[in-house]
Design a protein around this motif. Structure first.
Motif, short mmCIF file in Angstrom:
data_model
loop_
_atom_site.label_atom_id
_atom_site.label_comp_id
_atom_site.label_asym_id
_atom_site.label_seq_id
_atom_site.Cartn_x
_atom_site.Cartn_y
_atom_site.Cartn_z
N MET A 98 84.64 -0.41 -40.60
CA MET A 98 84.73 0.87 -39.89
C MET A 98 86.01 0.98 -39.06
SD MET A 98 82.39 3.00 -40.66
CE MET A 98 82.31 4.18 -39.33
N LYS A 99 86.69 -0.12 -38.85
CA LYS A 99 87.98 -0.10 -38.13
C LYS A 99 89.10 0.42 -39.01
CE LYS A 99 86.62 -3.94 -35.20
NZ LYS A 99 86.83 -5.37 -34.89
N ARG A 100 88.86 0.44 -40.33
CA ARG A 100 89.88 0.92 -41.27
C ARG A 100 89.72 2.44 -41.45
NH1 ARG A 100 87.75 -3.30 -44.54
NH2 ARG A 100 87.29 -1.76 -46.13
N ALA A 107 90.62 4.55 -43.72
CA ALA A 107 90.20 5.03 -45.05
C ALA A 107 88.70 4.83 -45.25
CB ALA A 107 90.98 4.30 -46.15
N PHE A 108 88.18 3.70 -44.80
CA PHE A 108 86.74 3.45 -44.94
C PHE A 108 85.95 4.41 -44.05
CE2 PHE A 108 82.76 1.24 -43.99
CZ PHE A 108 82.28 1.02 -45.27
N LYS A 109 86.43 4.60 -42.83
CA LYS A 109 85.75 5.51 -41.91
C LYS A 109 85.72 6.92 -42.49
CE LYS A 109 87.23 5.11 -37.78
NZ LYS A 109 87.84 5.21 -36.46
N ALA A 110 86.82 7.36 -43.09
CA ALA A 110 86.87 8.68 -43.71
C ALA A 110 85.92 8.76 -44.90
CB ALA A 110 88.30 9.00 -44.16
N PHE A 111 85.83 7.68 -45.68
CA PHE A 111 84.90 7.65 -46.81
C PHE A 111 83.46 7.81 -46.33
CE2 PHE A 111 81.99 5.03 -49.36
CZ PHE A 111 82.02 5.74 -50.54
N ILE A 112 83.09 7.05 -45.30
CA ILE A 112 81.73 7.13 -44.77
C ILE A 112 81.44 8.53 -44.23
CG2 ILE A 112 80.21 6.29 -42.90
CD1 ILE A 112 80.48 4.33 -45.24
N ALA A 113 82.40 9.10 -43.51
CA ALA A 113 82.21 10.46 -42.98
C ALA A 113 82.03 11.46 -44.12
CB ALA A 113 83.40 10.84 -42.10
N THR A 155 80.63 -7.32 -40.92
CA THR A 155 81.47 -6.86 -42.02
C THR A 155 81.58 -5.33 -42.00
OG1 THR A 155 80.77 -8.75 -43.33
CG2 THR A 155 81.78 -6.93 -44.53
N PHE A 156 80.47 -4.66 -41.77
CA PHE A 156 80.48 -3.20 -41.69
C PHE A 156 81.31 -2.74 -40.49
CE2 PHE A 156 78.77 0.91 -40.30
CZ PHE A 156 78.96 1.65 -41.46
N ARG A 157 81.11 -3.39 -39.34
CA ARG A 157 81.89 -3.02 -38.15
C ARG A 157 83.38 -3.19 -38.40
NH1 ARG A 157 77.96 -6.20 -35.68
NH2 ARG A 157 79.53 -7.77 -35.09
N ASP A 158 83.76 -4.29 -39.05
CA ASP A 158 85.18 -4.51 -39.37
C ASP A 158 85.70 -3.43 -40.33
OD1 ASP A 158 85.27 -6.74 -37.75
OD2 ASP A 158 85.00 -8.16 -39.40
N PRO A 171 66.80 10.30 -39.63
CA PRO A 171 66.60 8.90 -40.05
C PRO A 171 67.87 8.19 -40.46
CG PRO A 171 65.75 10.41 -41.70
CD PRO A 171 66.12 11.24 -40.50
N HIS A 172 68.91 8.94 -40.84
CA HIS A 172 70.16 8.28 -41.21
C HIS A 172 70.76 7.54 -40.02
CE1 HIS A 172 71.34 12.28 -39.78
NE2 HIS A 172 72.39 11.66 -39.31
N CYS A 173 70.47 7.99 -38.81
CA CYS A 173 70.97 7.29 -37.62
C CYS A 173 70.42 5.87 -37.55
CB CYS A 173 70.58 8.05 -36.36
SG CYS A 173 71.39 9.64 -36.20
N LEU A 174 69.17 5.71 -37.93
CA LEU A 174 68.58 4.37 -37.95
C LEU A 174 69.28 3.48 -38.96
CD1 LEU A 174 64.78 5.22 -37.73
CD2 LEU A 174 66.33 4.51 -35.90
N HIS A 175 69.66 4.07 -40.08
CA HIS A 175 70.37 3.30 -41.10
C HIS A 175 71.72 2.83 -40.55
CE1 HIS A 175 71.46 1.86 -45.02
NE2 HIS A 175 72.56 2.60 -45.00
N PHE A 176 72.42 3.72 -39.85
CA PHE A 176 73.71 3.33 -39.27
C PHE A 176 73.55 2.29 -38.17
CE2 PHE A 176 75.36 7.04 -41.49
CZ PHE A 176 76.52 6.50 -42.00
#
Length: 76
Positions: A39-41, A43-49, A34-37, A21-26
Motif C-alpha cells: 500500500m506504500k506503492r 501504483a498498488f494503492k491506485a489499483f486497490i482504489a 506485505t499488504f501494508r508495504d 463489510p469490505h471495511c472488515l476485509h481491509f
C-alpha cells in the motif's frame, strides 16, 4: 495500532448488521505486513482504489436491477 484494529474488527464482526463489510476485509488485510508495504506503492494503492470503486459501482447497479425485478414481480 494494529492490535486495536484487530479488536475493532472483532467487535464489528459480532454486530447483527454490517453496512460496509469490505471495511472488515481491509482491516484483516492491514494485519499483513506485505499488504501494508504494498500500500506504500502509489501504483498498488491506485489499483486497490480502482478495484474498490468498480465493486461499489457494479454492485450497486446489480442491486438496483434486483430491486426493479422484485418490484415488477410484486406489481405485475
Amino acid at each position: 495500532t494494529l492490535s486495536s484494529s484487530s479488536a475493532a474488527s472483532d467487535v464489528y464482526k459480532r454486530q447483527q448488521h454490517i453496512a460496509f463489510p469490505h471495511c472488515l476485509h481491509f482491516l484483516k488485510l492491514l494485519q499483513d505486513s506485505t499488504f501494508r508495504d504494498a500500500m506504500k506503492r502509489p501504483a498498488f494503492k491506485a489499483f486497490i482504489a480502482g478495484q474498490q470503486h468498480a465493486h461499489w459501482r457494479y454492485r450497486l447497479s446489480i442491486l438496483d436491477e434486483a430491486r426493479e425485478e422484485m418490484r415488477a414481480q410484486v406489481i405485475g
